[in-house]
Design an enzyme around this catalytic site. Sequence first.
Site, PDB file in Angstrom:
ATOM      1  N   TYR A 127      25.344  81.036  38.541  1.00  0.00           N
ATOM      2  CA  TYR A 127      26.375  81.472  39.476  1.00  0.00           C
ATOM      3  C   TYR A 127      26.019  80.985  40.871  1.00  0.00           C
ATOM      4  O   TYR A 127      24.879  81.147  41.313  1.00  0.00           O
ATOM      5  CB  TYR A 127      26.477  83.002  39.482  1.00  0.00           C
ATOM      6  CG  TYR A 127      27.540  83.535  40.420  1.00  0.00           C
ATOM      7  CD1 TYR A 127      28.884  83.257  40.209  1.00  0.00           C
ATOM      8  CD2 TYR A 127      27.196  84.320  41.529  1.00  0.00           C
ATOM      9  CE1 TYR A 127      29.863  83.742  41.065  1.00  0.00           C
ATOM     10  CE2 TYR A 127      28.175  84.810  42.387  1.00  0.00           C
ATOM     11  CZ  TYR A 127      29.514  84.522  42.162  1.00  0.00           C
ATOM     12  OH  TYR A 127      30.483  84.995  43.000  1.00  0.00           O
TER      13      TYR A 127
ATOM     14  N   LYS B 152      21.566  87.244  50.318  1.00  0.00           N
ATOM     15  CA  LYS B 152      20.961  88.509  49.871  1.00  0.00           C
ATOM     16  C   LYS B 152      19.779  88.938  50.772  1.00  0.00           C
ATOM     17  O   LYS B 152      20.013  89.363  51.887  1.00  0.00           O
ATOM     18  CB  LYS B 152      20.630  88.419  48.389  1.00  0.00           C
ATOM     19  CG  LYS B 152      21.940  88.178  47.572  1.00  0.00           C
ATOM     20  CD  LYS B 152      21.815  88.325  46.077  1.00  0.00           C
ATOM     21  CE  LYS B 152      23.198  88.346  45.424  1.00  0.00           C
ATOM     22  NZ  LYS B 152      23.635  87.108  44.796  1.00  0.00           N
TER      23      LYS B 152
ATOM     24  N   ASP C  90      19.574  76.668  44.549  1.00  0.00           N
ATOM     25  CA  ASP C  90      20.244  77.894  44.998  1.00  0.00           C
ATOM     26  C   ASP C  90      19.264  79.063  44.863  1.00  0.00           C
ATOM     27  O   ASP C  90      18.975  79.525  43.765  1.00  0.00           O
ATOM     28  CB  ASP C  90      21.506  78.125  44.159  1.00  0.00           C
ATOM     29  CG  ASP C  90      22.301  79.347  44.625  1.00  0.00           C
ATOM     30  OD1 ASP C  90      21.812  80.066  45.515  1.00  0.00           O
ATOM     31  OD2 ASP C  90      23.399  79.573  44.080  1.00  0.00           O
TER      32      ASP C  90
HETATM   33  C1  LIG Z   1      24.937  86.253  44.821  1.00  0.00           C
HETATM   34  C2  LIG Z   1      24.792  84.801  44.583  1.00  0.00           C
HETATM   35  C3  LIG Z   1      25.616  83.851  45.227  1.00  0.00           C
HETATM   36  C4  LIG Z   1      26.824  84.239  46.035  1.00  0.00           C
HETATM   37  O1  LIG Z   1      26.488  84.968  47.179  1.00  0.00           O
HETATM   38  P1  LIG Z   1      27.628  85.884  47.855  1.00  0.00           P
HETATM   39  O2  LIG Z   1      26.966  86.377  49.105  1.00  0.00           O
HETATM   40  O3  LIG Z   1      27.948  86.956  46.868  1.00  0.00           O
HETATM   41  O4  LIG Z   1      28.793  85.003  48.148  1.00  0.00           O
HETATM   42  C5  LIG Z   1      25.333  82.513  45.058  1.00  0.00           C
HETATM   43  N1  LIG Z   1      24.300  82.103  44.306  1.00  0.00           N
HETATM   44  C6  LIG Z   1      23.492  82.982  43.660  1.00  0.00           C
HETATM   45  C7  LIG Z   1      22.348  82.470  42.855  1.00  0.00           C
HETATM   46  C8  LIG Z   1      23.725  84.353  43.769  1.00  0.00           C
HETATM   47  O5  LIG Z   1      22.954  85.211  43.088  1.00  0.00           O
END
Ligand SMILES: *Cc1c(COP(=O)(O)O)cnc(C)c1O
Length: 437
Positions: A145, A272, A240
């Site tokens: 994701y 995060k 990411d």
């Molecule tokens: C949570 C998440 C995102 C998206 O971040 P948001 O602040 O919710 O837009 C992207 N990549 C990873 C790996 C994530 O866990």
Amino acid sequence: MPSHLSMEDIYRHACEVIPGGVSSPVRAFGSVGGTPVFLKSAEGAHVVDVTDRRYVDLVCSWGPALLGHAHPEVVRAVQEAATRGLSFGAPTTAEVDLADLIRARVSFAEKVRFVSTGTEATMTAIRVARGATGRDVIVKFAGCYHGHSDALLAAAGSGVATAGLPGSAGVTAASAADTLVLPYNDTDALEEAFATRGEQIACVITEAAPANMGVVPPDPGFNAAIRRLTSEHGALMILDEVLTGFRVGAAGWWGLEGAPEGWAPDLVTYGKVVGGGMPLAALAGPARLMDLLAPVGPVYQAGTLSGNPLATAAGNATLRLADAAVYDHVDRASLVLQDAVGAALSEAGVAHRIQTAGNLFSVFFTEEPVRTYEDAKAQDTFRYPPLFHALLEAGIALPPSVFEAWFLSAAHDEAALDRIIEALPAAARAAAQARPA
Ligand SMILES: *Cc1c(COP(=O)(O)O)cnc(C)c1O
């Protein structure tokens, strides 16, 4: 809303005025059933709902609460920043300080651009990769994701898997056509993609260690193979770390794998933890790539609230406080909980497997190794809702989806862990009794 309403009444009204009653789909309990719990406060390892019930929290805001909720020093930093003004739309020294803190932890992150969400960070990183290479195609892995931008919504793990949607309506065929989705941990598939479309591929984006299809760590050498193949074919590697960054260790997953192995991605994304619970995220990398961004270079990106002073105050306080002792504590708490969950499920005779990536872990209801999204979906998902609800009943808040990591914090002390451990055997028996729908 009036304070005497039941959770069901609140949810009913919420659904009348907000789609599904929630601002982000997984919060709606779609995959576990029942009424979502509306919260009013959080402190340390606990969250409190609107009816004053208190839960040990294993969501930690999906990661940001590394220090525990409402850490007094983080709250004070935000309060002090608030008294000086909520948003200026002008540069501040707090952004420079936060960039310095990130650089001190992550050597290849020479320059940092702040945005408000992880979605923006990955979307911008993709734009930089396309700008840098003049190519269109991006490669992502099924089950990873990267936020909800159009190009990245194909086969995107937890939220989408939970909703049972193949991707999303509203994404054009053209933007989907430029996204190549490959099975995770499959170096052969990646080699094949580069062999056939190498000259079109702008970048490969990957979760540093995937945790949005449950925790599916990279096979040894997989990230290094992405690095090698992207370099050989003139594509960028985007790591990411929105979830893993500053959570699994001081320099994120890269600090645990890339640094010791001697490789670095071209770009990295954070979110995060880096915002300490406030809306803040970032992308970072070497100056030669980051300077492609406006106003220096031709790749446009902007944000009214980017680098917001309250968010940078929370981020600076969080990163300053996240020292070795914090990571040691979270690592140890994670091991204790993994052992307890494993023992309870074994005792109840539930086939399961606990997978880890640093201090992140999740439970799969299968004994087979889970290396791909297909593997993750093949587990006995029906065992999770009864486990989830038995624990919720006992005052333990798990993530409301089997495809999520269980998050701990520095505030999860022995008392909090003991409450979970006491509740696990009955919850494991509930999982054992579950039958497929
Ligand atoms: C949570 C998440 C995102 C998206 O971040 P948001 O602040 O919710 O837009 C992207 N990549 C990873 C790996 C994530 O866990």
